[in-house]
Design a protein around this motif. Structure first.
Motif, PDB file in Angstrom:
ATOM      1  N   UNK A 299      -8.597  -0.799  -4.450  1.00 18.65           N
ATOM      2  CA  UNK A 299      -8.920  -1.843  -5.435  1.00 18.65           C
ATOM      3  C   UNK A 299      -7.713  -2.737  -5.702  1.00 18.65           C
ATOM      4  N   UNK A 300      -6.542  -2.124  -5.855  1.00 23.81           N
ATOM      5  CA  UNK A 300      -5.338  -2.914  -6.125  1.00 23.81           C
ATOM      6  C   UNK A 300      -4.954  -3.766  -4.922  1.00 23.81           C
ATOM      7  N   UNK A 301      -5.052  -3.215  -3.748  1.00 29.77           N
ATOM      8  CA  UNK A 301      -4.707  -3.958  -2.541  1.00 29.77           C
ATOM      9  C   UNK A 301      -5.746  -5.049  -2.259  1.00 29.77           C
ATOM     10  N   UNK A 302      -6.999  -4.780  -2.563  1.00 29.52           N
ATOM     11  CA  UNK A 302      -8.048  -5.788  -2.405  1.00 29.52           C
ATOM     12  C   UNK A 302      -7.689  -7.041  -3.216  1.00 29.52           C
ATOM     13  N   UNK A 303      -7.331  -6.837  -4.489  1.00 29.09           N
ATOM     14  CA  UNK A 303      -6.947  -7.975  -5.334  1.00 29.09           C
ATOM     15  C   UNK A 303      -5.721  -8.691  -4.774  1.00 29.09           C
TER      16      UNK A 303
ATOM     17  N   UNK B   3     -17.252   0.190   3.230  1.00 33.87           N
ATOM     18  CA  UNK B   3     -17.281  -0.277   1.837  1.00 33.87           C
ATOM     19  C   UNK B   3     -15.904  -0.510   1.214  1.00 33.87           C
ATOM     20  N   UNK B   4     -14.860  -0.443   1.990  1.00 29.78           N
ATOM     21  CA  UNK B   4     -13.502  -0.595   1.438  1.00 29.78           C
ATOM     22  C   UNK B   4     -12.766  -1.752   2.090  1.00 29.78           C
ATOM     23  N   UNK B   5     -11.714  -2.196   1.403  1.00 28.19           N
ATOM     24  CA  UNK B   5     -10.883  -3.274   1.930  1.00 28.19           C
ATOM     25  C   UNK B   5      -9.804  -2.748   2.857  1.00 28.19           C
ATOM     26  N   UNK B   6      -9.456  -1.485   2.698  1.00 29.32           N
ATOM     27  CA  UNK B   6      -8.453  -0.863   3.564  1.00 29.32           C
ATOM     28  C   UNK B   6      -8.994   0.461   4.087  1.00 29.32           C
ATOM     29  N   UNK B   7      -8.461   0.883   5.190  1.00 24.77           N
ATOM     30  CA  UNK B   7      -8.818   2.189   5.754  1.00 24.77           C
ATOM     31  C   UNK B   7      -7.634   3.101   5.470  1.00 24.77           C
TER      32      UNK B   7
ATOM     33  N   UNK C 143       0.835  -1.203   0.000  1.00 28.20           N
ATOM     34  CA  UNK C 143       0.000   0.000   0.000  1.00 28.20           C
ATOM     35  C   UNK C 143       0.870   1.253   0.000  1.00 28.20           C
ATOM     36  N   UNK C 144       1.929   1.260   0.791  1.00 27.31           N
ATOM     37  CA  UNK C 144       2.815   2.430   0.847  1.00 27.31           C
ATOM     38  C   UNK C 144       3.519   2.651  -0.482  1.00 27.31           C
ATOM     39  N   UNK C 145       3.966   1.579  -1.111  1.00 23.52           N
ATOM     40  CA  UNK C 145       4.615   1.722  -2.429  1.00 23.52           C
ATOM     41  C   UNK C 145       3.639   2.289  -3.451  1.00 23.52           C
TER      42      UNK C 145
ATOM     43  N   UNK D 293      -3.371 -13.432  -2.173  1.00 22.05           N
ATOM     44  CA  UNK D 293      -2.487 -13.971  -1.136  1.00 22.05           C
ATOM     45  C   UNK D 293      -3.200 -14.984  -0.244  1.00 22.05           C
ATOM     46  N   UNK D 294      -4.489 -15.230  -0.522  1.00 19.61           N
ATOM     47  CA  UNK D 294      -5.250 -16.198   0.250  1.00 19.61           C
ATOM     48  C   UNK D 294      -5.829 -15.637   1.536  1.00 19.61           C
ATOM     49  N   UNK D 295      -5.877 -14.327   1.662  1.00 11.04           N
ATOM     50  CA  UNK D 295      -6.416 -13.682   2.862  1.00 11.04           C
ATOM     51  C   UNK D 295      -7.728 -12.988   2.515  1.00 11.04           C
ATOM     52  N   UNK D 296      -8.385 -12.445   3.523  1.00  9.36           N
ATOM     53  CA  UNK D 296      -9.620 -11.685   3.342  1.00  9.36           C
ATOM     54  C   UNK D 296      -9.466 -10.331   4.012  1.00  9.36           C
ATOM     55  N   UNK D 297      -9.846  -9.250   3.319  1.00 12.90           N
ATOM     56  CA  UNK D 297      -9.731  -7.906   3.898  1.00 12.90           C
ATOM     57  C   UNK D 297     -10.768  -7.681   5.003  1.00 12.90           C
TER      58      UNK D 297
END
Length: 88
Positions: free
Chosen positions: A57-61, A79-83, A13-15, A66-70
């Motif tokens: 959106x990119x991090x969600x994918x 409504x988002x995968x990250x805050x 996310x930082x990159x 990676x086999x994880x769930x946001x």
């Protein structure tokens, strides 16, 4: 394992947030000013960065691949995968 994955997602996310978007129209060496001089010498390139929605959106994918769930997704209607927030 979850801590390593979280660190990996945070690094990604930082990159993404630090990568400027490159727009070929930002610097056009053939463009000229009214006085006939090349515009690229006088024009300051403005850097644009990704939106928080694009990073989400990119991090969600990436999280799903990676086999994880946001976890934040749909938590109390979120409504988002990250805050994320914008820092100046």
């Amino acid at each position: 394992k979850s801590g390593r994955l979280a660190r990996k997602f945070l690094d990604r996310a930082c990159r993404l947030a630090q990568q400027p978007l490159h727009d070929e129209n930002d610097t056009n060496e053939n463009e000229t000013n009214d006085d006939g001089t090349n515009n690229h010498h006088h024009r300051r390139r403005q850097q644009r960065y990704r939106t928080t929605a694009d990073i989400d959106a990119r991090l969600h994918r990436y999280i799903l691949e990676s086999g994880a769930y946001p976890s934040p997704l749909n938590y109390a209607g979120f409504s988002r995968s990250i805050c994320s927030s914008i820092n100046e």
